[in-house]
Design a protein around this motif. Structure first.
Motif, PDB file in Angstrom:
ATOM      1  N   VAL A  37       5.965   7.557  -5.577  1.00  0.00           N
ATOM      2  CA  VAL A  37       5.459   8.074  -6.802  1.00  0.00           C
ATOM      3  C   VAL A  37       4.984   9.396  -6.790  1.00  0.00           C
ATOM      4  CG1 VAL A  37       3.782   7.451  -8.353  1.00  0.00           C
ATOM      5  CG2 VAL A  37       4.498   5.509  -7.207  1.00  0.00           C
ATOM      6  N   ILE A  38       5.202  10.270  -7.840  1.00  0.00           N
ATOM      7  CA  ILE A  38       4.572  11.498  -7.815  1.00  0.00           C
ATOM      8  C   ILE A  38       3.618  11.615  -9.081  1.00  0.00           C
ATOM      9  CG2 ILE A  38       6.604  12.587  -9.124  1.00  0.00           C
ATOM     10  CD1 ILE A  38       5.875  15.301  -7.427  1.00  0.00           C
ATOM     11  N   ASN A  39       2.491  12.116  -8.615  1.00  0.00           N
ATOM     12  CA  ASN A  39       1.307  12.264  -9.688  1.00  0.00           C
ATOM     13  C   ASN A  39       1.260  13.697  -9.846  1.00  0.00           C
ATOM     14  OD1 ASN A  39      -0.195   9.737  -7.987  1.00  0.00           O
ATOM     15  ND2 ASN A  39       0.624   9.357  -9.844  1.00  0.00           N
ATOM     16  N   VAL A  40       1.468  14.249 -11.162  1.00  0.00           N
ATOM     17  CA  VAL A  40       1.191  15.495 -11.382  1.00  0.00           C
ATOM     18  C   VAL A  40      -0.247  15.820 -12.176  1.00  0.00           C
ATOM     19  CG1 VAL A  40       1.881  17.847 -12.621  1.00  0.00           C
ATOM     20  CG2 VAL A  40       3.540  16.117 -11.736  1.00  0.00           C
ATOM     21  N   ARG A  41      -0.999  16.303 -11.235  1.00  0.00           N
ATOM     22  CA  ARG A  41      -2.524  16.345 -11.739  1.00  0.00           C
ATOM     23  C   ARG A  41      -3.217  17.645 -11.614  1.00  0.00           C
ATOM     24  NH1 ARG A  41      -0.607  12.157 -13.033  1.00  0.00           N
ATOM     25  NH2 ARG A  41      -1.393  10.034 -12.737  1.00  0.00           N
ATOM     26  N   ALA A  42      -4.094  17.959 -12.861  1.00  0.00           N
ATOM     27  CA  ALA A  42      -4.498  19.720 -12.566  1.00  0.00           C
ATOM     28  C   ALA A  42      -5.454  19.491 -11.195  1.00  0.00           C
ATOM     29  CB  ALA A  42      -5.381  19.534 -14.107  1.00  0.00           C
ATOM     30  N   LYS A  43      -6.326  18.540 -10.980  1.00  0.00           N
ATOM     31  CA  LYS A  43      -7.072  18.349  -9.831  1.00  0.00           C
ATOM     32  C   LYS A  43      -6.389  18.573  -8.428  1.00  0.00           C
ATOM     33  CE  LYS A  43      -7.116  13.276  -9.706  1.00  0.00           C
ATOM     34  NZ  LYS A  43      -7.873  12.029 -10.138  1.00  0.00           N
ATOM     35  N   GLY A  44      -4.936  18.398  -8.334  1.00  0.00           N
ATOM     36  CA  GLY A  44      -4.324  18.368  -7.367  1.00  0.00           C
ATOM     37  C   GLY A  44      -3.188  17.132  -7.351  1.00  0.00           C
TER      38      GLY A  44
ATOM     39  N   GLY B   5       0.842  -1.115   0.111  1.00  0.00           N
ATOM     40  CA  GLY B   5       0.028  -0.088  -0.052  1.00  0.00           C
ATOM     41  C   GLY B   5       0.939   1.299  -0.024  1.00  0.00           C
ATOM     42  N   ARG B   6       0.075   2.339   0.460  1.00  0.00           N
ATOM     43  CA  ARG B   6       1.119   3.602   0.053  1.00  0.00           C
ATOM     44  C   ARG B   6       0.609   4.728   1.101  1.00  0.00           C
ATOM     45  NH1 ARG B   6      -1.889   6.536  -5.190  1.00  0.00           N
ATOM     46  NH2 ARG B   6      -3.953   6.564  -4.476  1.00  0.00           N
ATOM     47  N   TRP B   7       1.691   5.225   1.458  1.00  0.00           N
ATOM     48  CA  TRP B   7       1.453   6.622   2.368  1.00  0.00           C
ATOM     49  C   TRP B   7       1.169   7.732   1.391  1.00  0.00           C
ATOM     50  CZ3 TRP B   7      -0.345   7.021   7.155  1.00  0.00           C
ATOM     51  CH2 TRP B   7      -0.174   6.283   8.219  1.00  0.00           C
ATOM     52  N   LEU B   8      -0.091   8.275   1.384  1.00  0.00           N
ATOM     53  CA  LEU B   8      -0.520   9.061   0.422  1.00  0.00           C
ATOM     54  C   LEU B   8      -0.576  10.607   1.027  1.00  0.00           C
ATOM     55  CD1 LEU B   8      -1.580   9.782  -2.531  1.00  0.00           C
ATOM     56  CD2 LEU B   8      -3.962   9.323  -1.727  1.00  0.00           C
TER      57      LEU B   8
ATOM     58  N   ALA C 144       3.512   9.565  -2.940  1.00  0.00           N
ATOM     59  CA  ALA C 144       3.343   8.744  -2.030  1.00  0.00           C
ATOM     60  C   ALA C 144       4.399   7.733  -2.217  1.00  0.00           C
ATOM     61  CB  ALA C 144       2.119   7.791  -2.724  1.00  0.00           C
ATOM     62  N   ILE C 145       4.664   7.205  -0.711  1.00  0.00           N
ATOM     63  CA  ILE C 145       5.594   6.087  -0.701  1.00  0.00           C
ATOM     64  C   ILE C 145       4.961   4.834  -0.508  1.00  0.00           C
ATOM     65  CG2 ILE C 145       7.322   5.133   1.036  1.00  0.00           C
ATOM     66  CD1 ILE C 145       8.337   7.825   1.696  1.00  0.00           C
TER      67      ILE C 145
END
Ligand code: MGP
Length: 216
Positions: free
Chosen positions: A152-159, A110-113, A163-164
């Motif tokens: 992971v880094i997600n670059v998203r318009a919504k925000g 899983g991930r710490w978000l 996460a690790i």
């Protein structure tokens, strides 16, 4: 007199040049071996959202490194996350683990978000991601660093999201330790709650957020 002129000649003989070249090569080898090794070899991946392709086909390996110097060489060479187009990701994973739920070392994980507001892209995104990378390559979680698969880094318009990912959502001690240290390293205020979700829940979620298994 003739000898003195020869000795002060500005052009060294070929044998001297060859000696110099050999010494330079030796110096190069010494520099190569005096790089500072990391505990793990890491792979940096890039995801570009091309809707004509499958999710997995959009994922590309950029490069691998296992020394401090090569980490910085790569980091300084690539675009900051805040300059990427929306829909792009970077992922840094231990060599041998693919940055996807399906990998056998992620399947039970899983991930710490960390979810960021739109305003945080300017203020926090790049420094949070760099701090995340340093937590990983610097093995910041002590013995529990073995549970870390990547980030992971997600670059998203919504925000944007960072996460690790860890390997097993049932490893409570490792997860709580990682969460506490990570939140502290990012300087997230105590009153802001971050959540840990299993990939199984994320992959099957119907709404926009999956249930937190742990919070920090
Ligand atoms: P995302 O890129 O993690 O987040 O997942 P985004 O774009 O913010 O979307 P949201 O659904 O979290 O709001 C987007 C989609 O990419 C997922 O719904 C999956 O279809 C796909 N996807 C993401 N990941 C991490 C994986 C993965 O590990 N494996 C596969 N097969 N698909 C994935």
């Amino acid at each position: 007199m003739a000898t003195a002129v020869l000795m002060s000649s500005p052009i060294p003989p070929d044998s001297e040049i060859e000696k110099c070249e050999r010494n330079l090569e030796k110096m190069g080898n010494v520099l190569q071996f005096s790089k500072h090794p990391l505990q793990n070899r890491w792979a940096l991946w890039f995801f570009k959202n091309d809707k004509s392709k499958t999710w997995q086909a959009n994922l590309r390996l950029i490069s691998k490194f296992d020394t401090v110097e090569d980490f910085w060489a790569l980091y300084n060479h690539i675009q900051l996350s805040s300059n990427l187009m929306s829909g792009c990701d970077y992922s840094l994973f231990k060599d041998g683990i693919e940055p996807m739920w399906e990998d056998k070392l992620n399947r039970r994980g899983g991930r710490w978000l960390i979810t960021l507001s739109k305003q945080q892209r300017r203020a926090d995104l790049d420094r949070f991601w760099l701090e995340t990378l340093l937590c990983l390559v610097g093995e910041a979680f002590g013995d529990h660093s073995d549970d870390v698969c990547g980030a992971v880094i997600n670059v998203r318009a919504k925000g944007d999201k960072i996460a690790i990912w860890s390997r097993d959502y049932e490893h409570k001690d490792a997860i709580t330790h990682i969460g506490r240290v990570y939140k502290d390293r990012l300087g997230v205020p105590q009153k802001v709650i971050i959540g840990y979700q299993s990939h199984a829940d994320t992959a099957t979620k119907s709404g926009s957020s999956s249930k937190n298994k742990f919070v920090a």
